[in-house]
Design a protein around this motif. Structure first.
Motif, PDB file in Angstrom:
ATOM      1  N   LEU A 159       0.697  -1.135  -0.017  1.00 50.86           N
ATOM      2  CA  LEU A 159       0.119  -0.188  -0.050  1.00 50.86           C
ATOM      3  C   LEU A 159       0.931   1.257  -0.139  1.00 50.86           C
ATOM      4  O   LEU A 159       1.956   1.494   0.907  1.00 50.86           O
ATOM      5  N   LEU A 160       0.766   2.050  -1.160  1.00 46.85           N
ATOM      6  CA  LEU A 160       1.584   3.263  -1.099  1.00 46.85           C
ATOM      7  C   LEU A 160       0.839   4.351  -0.455  1.00 46.85           C
ATOM      8  O   LEU A 160       1.504   5.277   0.462  1.00 46.85           O
ATOM      9  N   GLU A 161      -0.350   4.848  -0.743  1.00 50.67           N
ATOM     10  CA  GLU A 161      -0.974   5.753  -0.157  1.00 50.67           C
ATOM     11  C   GLU A 161      -2.680   5.654  -0.638  1.00 50.67           C
ATOM     12  O   GLU A 161      -3.049   4.972  -1.387  1.00 50.67           O
ATOM     13  N   GLN A 162      -3.227   6.021   0.390  1.00 54.15           N
ATOM     14  CA  GLN A 162      -4.673   6.089   0.298  1.00 54.15           C
ATOM     15  C   GLN A 162      -5.408   7.398   0.676  1.00 54.15           C
ATOM     16  O   GLN A 162      -5.043   8.319   1.588  1.00 54.15           O
ATOM     17  N   THR A 163      -6.346   7.899   0.077  1.00 58.96           N
ATOM     18  CA  THR A 163      -7.145   8.920   0.243  1.00 58.96           C
ATOM     19  C   THR A 163      -8.526   8.668   0.388  1.00 58.96           C
ATOM     20  O   THR A 163      -8.920   7.243   0.430  1.00 58.96           O
ATOM     21  N   SER A 164      -9.535   9.413   0.379  1.00 56.07           N
ATOM     22  CA  SER A 164     -10.874   8.845   0.566  1.00 56.07           C
ATOM     23  C   SER A 164     -11.554   8.635  -0.659  1.00 56.07           C
ATOM     24  O   SER A 164     -12.320   7.846  -0.916  1.00 56.07           O
ATOM     25  N   HIS A 165     -10.681   8.948  -1.951  1.00 56.99           N
ATOM     26  CA  HIS A 165     -11.223   8.509  -3.209  1.00 56.99           C
ATOM     27  C   HIS A 165     -10.310   7.856  -4.074  1.00 56.99           C
ATOM     28  O   HIS A 165     -10.418   7.581  -5.334  1.00 56.99           O
ATOM     29  N   GLU A 166      -9.081   7.483  -3.446  1.00 58.39           N
ATOM     30  CA  GLU A 166      -8.029   7.080  -4.390  1.00 58.39           C
ATOM     31  C   GLU A 166      -7.256   6.098  -3.685  1.00 58.39           C
ATOM     32  O   GLU A 166      -7.096   6.252  -2.194  1.00 58.39           O
ATOM     33  N   VAL A 167      -6.503   5.013  -4.086  1.00 59.13           N
ATOM     34  CA  VAL A 167      -5.688   4.181  -3.503  1.00 59.13           C
ATOM     35  C   VAL A 167      -4.798   3.748  -4.473  1.00 59.13           C
ATOM     36  O   VAL A 167      -5.137   3.277  -5.624  1.00 59.13           O
ATOM     37  N   ALA A 168      -3.368   3.633  -4.045  1.00 60.23           N
ATOM     38  CA  ALA A 168      -2.350   3.235  -4.898  1.00 60.23           C
ATOM     39  C   ALA A 168      -1.487   2.084  -4.223  1.00 60.23           C
ATOM     40  O   ALA A 168      -1.251   2.178  -3.081  1.00 60.23           O
ATOM     41  N   PHE A 169      -1.408   0.973  -4.940  1.00 56.96           N
ATOM     42  CA  PHE A 169      -0.443  -0.018  -4.491  1.00 56.96           C
ATOM     43  C   PHE A 169       0.770  -0.286  -5.323  1.00 56.96           C
ATOM     44  O   PHE A 169       0.557   0.192  -6.561  1.00 56.96           O
ATOM     45  N   GLY A 170       1.772  -0.666  -4.803  1.00 55.53           N
ATOM     46  CA  GLY A 170       3.252  -0.748  -5.922  1.00 55.53           C
ATOM     47  C   GLY A 170       3.563  -2.159  -5.577  1.00 55.53           C
ATOM     48  O   GLY A 170       3.416  -2.919  -4.631  1.00 55.53           O
ATOM     49  N   LEU A 171       4.480  -2.565  -6.746  1.00 60.40           N
ATOM     50  CA  LEU A 171       5.199  -3.783  -6.937  1.00 60.40           C
ATOM     51  C   LEU A 171       6.396  -3.434  -7.725  1.00 60.40           C
ATOM     52  O   LEU A 171       6.289  -2.623  -8.468  1.00 60.40           O
ATOM     53  N   VAL A 172       7.359  -4.215  -7.309  1.00 67.53           N
ATOM     54  CA  VAL A 172       8.657  -3.830  -8.190  1.00 67.53           C
ATOM     55  C   VAL A 172       9.414  -5.334  -8.232  1.00 67.53           C
ATOM     56  O   VAL A 172       9.112  -6.015  -7.346  1.00 67.53           O
ATOM     57  N   GLY A 173      10.091  -5.451  -9.358  1.00 68.45           N
ATOM     58  CA  GLY A 173      10.636  -6.834  -9.825  1.00 68.45           C
ATOM     59  C   GLY A 173      10.999  -7.012 -11.035  1.00 68.45           C
ATOM     60  O   GLY A 173      10.761  -6.118 -12.026  1.00 68.45           O
ATOM     61  N   GLN A 174      10.971  -8.288 -11.293  1.00 67.85           N
ATOM     62  CA  GLN A 174      11.240  -8.711 -12.534  1.00 67.85           C
ATOM     63  C   GLN A 174      10.091  -9.675 -13.127  1.00 67.85           C
ATOM     64  O   GLN A 174      10.279 -10.874 -13.055  1.00 67.85           O
ATOM     65  N   PHE A 175       9.057  -8.996 -13.391  1.00 63.01           N
ATOM     66  CA  PHE A 175       7.779  -9.852 -13.425  1.00 63.01           C
ATOM     67  C   PHE A 175       7.719 -11.135 -14.486  1.00 63.01           C
ATOM     68  O   PHE A 175       7.242 -12.056 -14.264  1.00 63.01           O
ATOM     69  N   TRP A 176       8.640 -10.920 -15.528  1.00 63.62           N
ATOM     70  CA  TRP A 176       8.665 -11.928 -16.581  1.00 63.62           C
ATOM     71  C   TRP A 176       9.504 -13.139 -15.933  1.00 63.62           C
ATOM     72  O   TRP A 176       9.419 -14.194 -16.756  1.00 63.62           O
ATOM     73  N   ASP A 230       9.699 -16.719 -10.939  1.00 63.46           N
ATOM     74  CA  ASP A 230       9.284 -16.398  -9.657  1.00 63.46           C
ATOM     75  C   ASP A 230       8.836 -14.940  -9.422  1.00 63.46           C
ATOM     76  O   ASP A 230       8.918 -14.441  -8.275  1.00 63.46           O
ATOM     77  N   TYR A 231       8.561 -14.142 -10.520  1.00 59.55           N
ATOM     78  CA  TYR A 231       8.287 -12.892 -10.456  1.00 59.55           C
ATOM     79  C   TYR A 231       9.553 -11.967 -10.451  1.00 59.55           C
ATOM     80  O   TYR A 231       9.325 -10.609 -10.515  1.00 59.55           O
ATOM     81  N   GLY A 232      10.677 -12.284  -9.733  1.00 59.07           N
ATOM     82  CA  GLY A 232      11.741 -11.637  -9.570  1.00 59.07           C
ATOM     83  C   GLY A 232      11.313 -10.229  -8.520  1.00 59.07           C
ATOM     84  O   GLY A 232      12.017  -9.331  -8.501  1.00 59.07           O
ATOM     85  N   GLN A 233      10.237 -10.546  -7.662  1.00 53.16           N
ATOM     86  CA  GLN A 233       9.817  -9.553  -6.878  1.00 53.16           C
ATOM     87  C   GLN A 233      10.834  -9.086  -5.950  1.00 53.16           C
ATOM     88  O   GLN A 233      11.311  -9.720  -5.235  1.00 53.16           O
ATOM     89  N   ILE A 234      11.029  -7.772  -5.725  1.00 54.95           N
ATOM     90  CA  ILE A 234      11.917  -7.229  -4.668  1.00 54.95           C
ATOM     91  C   ILE A 234      11.021  -6.587  -3.551  1.00 54.95           C
ATOM     92  O   ILE A 234      10.111  -5.695  -3.852  1.00 54.95           O
ATOM     93  N   PRO A 235      11.050  -6.934  -2.314  1.00 57.23           N
ATOM     94  CA  PRO A 235      10.166  -6.299  -1.393  1.00 57.23           C
ATOM     95  C   PRO A 235      10.378  -4.881  -1.093  1.00 57.23           C
ATOM     96  O   PRO A 235      11.562  -4.298  -1.158  1.00 57.23           O
TER      97      PRO A 235
END
Length: 181
Positions: A76-93, A96-101
């Motif tokens: 969860l990156l940020e939330q307001t009353s009418h918006e929310v953003a989530f993030g993910l980083v890595g090598q999705f291809w 194992d998704y190459g996800q970096i926490p």
């Protein structure tokens, strides 16, 4: 400035979906934040299919310790009353998704390791009289030409399924709002 622009103003790929949802802003935002990918058979099936190579070619210890990819992988990156953003980083291809926490919004913004990609999953509520429209937008930025070259075929392969998943996600949010009444 909207949260999708704040966290990923530049991108290589994006996907947008929209659905009318009857409820209050609070009910809808709660349904978004409490959404569980495990509740959707199609999502579970698509991820199981996507993860076959990783499960076939990983050690038994890795197989047991790695739960399937889900909404819980996002930060969860940020939330307001009418918006929310989530993030993910890595090598999705990668299998194992190459996800970096990443731990928080600052870590997401600061992340610049080449040969990776950044993804923002964004939700926005727009009100038209008494009705709300929920928009979900996914943006992906590849951090190098090498990651762009690797991500491009992956994107064209998974994009149709990703679109179905986003539509089903919105429908499930709609159902969850209705159930909460």
């Amino acid at each position: 400035m909207s949260l999708n622009i704040k966290y990923l103003p530049n991108y290589h790929y994006k996907e947008i979906h929209l659905l009318k949802v009857v409820g209050t802003a609070e009910e809808i935002m709660s349904a978004i934040l409490n959404y569980q990918t495990e509740d959707d058979f199609f999502f579970r099936w698509a991820i199981a299919l996507r993860e076959i190579p990783a499960r076939l070619f990983s050690s038994t210890d890795q197989l047991i310790s790695q739960p399937p990819f889900s909404f819980n992988n996002f930060t969860l990156l940020e939330q307001t009353s009418h918006e929310v953003a989530f993030g993910l980083v890595g090598q999705f291809w990668k299998k194992d998704y190459g996800q970096i926490p990443i731990s928080d919004a600052e870590s997401f913004l600061a992340f610049k390791a080449p040969d990776n990609a950044k993804l923002v999953l964004y939700f926005k509520l727009d009100q038209d009289h008494k009705d709300f429209y929920v928009t979900t937008e996914t943006r992906i930025l590849c951090l190098s030409s090498k990651s762009l070259a690797k991500f491009r075929p992956y994107w064209y392969l998974i994009r149709p399924i990703s679109g179905i998943i986003r539509y089903r996600l919105l429908r499930q949010i709609q159902k969850n709002v209705y159930k909460s009444k």
